[in-house]
Enzyme design. Structure first.
Site: not given
Ligand code: K2U
Ligand code: ZN
Length: 174
Positions: A46, A51, A94-95, A136-137, A140
């Site tokens: 996501g 971001q 989170c990235l 989560h998004e 943000h």
């Molecule tokens: O906001 C972001 O940076 C996106 C996150 C999305 C995410 C939301 C909820 C749960 C896990 C991830 C990124 O993709 S973080 C990288 C990641 C990918 C898969 C699983 C965990 C973390």
């Molecule tokens: Zn995030």
């Protein structure tokens, strides 16, 4: 398409509220394409426009695991219309907070209204990882990060480590 730089916490822009978009046009579609390329390259599942430093209520998501079975979601002006009472726990990352993960409890199911890539009004019912990722998004877009749900001590520890990470990476001369 072009990959964009992802903003790392702490950064004041990540705490700002994003603004609704007036219309979906080719310029916005180019931005959505760039966000998707940036997300895939990270890699992530996501990405919210804030971001990459853009305060627009715009999200891209793709939770598909298979490399050759991409299934991107483009959410313009997403609005949560329902959140379930029952909750689920996921380990979130989170990235914008590289290298940090934590178990976060959120409503297990959510329903959203949004505008899609072509400018059409849509509704979506999500559960599982998709529901978690959408929440989560959308957090943000309201300046909220997953570390805000942790204890003060854990949150401060993560931010301290990210400050050190930013200092060290800013010294790297390419
Ligand atoms: O906001 C972001 O940076 C996106 C996150 C999305 C995410 C939301 C909820 C749960 C896990 C991830 C990124 O993709 S973080 C990288 C990641 C990918 C898969 C699983 C965990 C973390
Ligand atoms: Zn995030």
């Amino acid at each position: 398409m072009s990959k964009k730089q992802i903003i790392i916490e702490p950064d004041p822009i990540l705490r700002k509220k994003s603004f609704d978009l007036e219309k979906v046009d080719d310029e916005l579609r180019k931005l959505m394409d760039d966000m998707l390329e940036t997300m895939y390259a990270a890699p992530g599942i996501g990405l919210a426009a804030v971001q990459i430093g853009i305060l627009k209520r715009l999200i891209v998501i793709d939770i598909s695991k298979e490399e050759n079975k991409k299934n991107p979601l483009f959410l313009v002006n997403p609005k949560i219309k329902y959140k379930s009472e029952n909750t689920s726990l996921y380990e979130e990352g989170c990235l914008s907070l590289p290298g940090h993960f934590a178990e976060i409890e959120r409503p297990a199911e959510c329903h959203i209204d949004y505008i899609d890539y072509k400018g059409k009004k849509k509704s979506l019912k999500a559960d599982g990882l998709l529901a978690t990722c959408i929440q989560h998004e959308i957090d943000h877009l309201d300046g909220v990060l997953f570390i805000d749900y942790l204890s003060k001590l854990k949150k401060e520890m993560i931010i301290k480590k990210l400050i050190k990470h930013k200092k060290e990476t800013s010294k790297i001369i390419l």
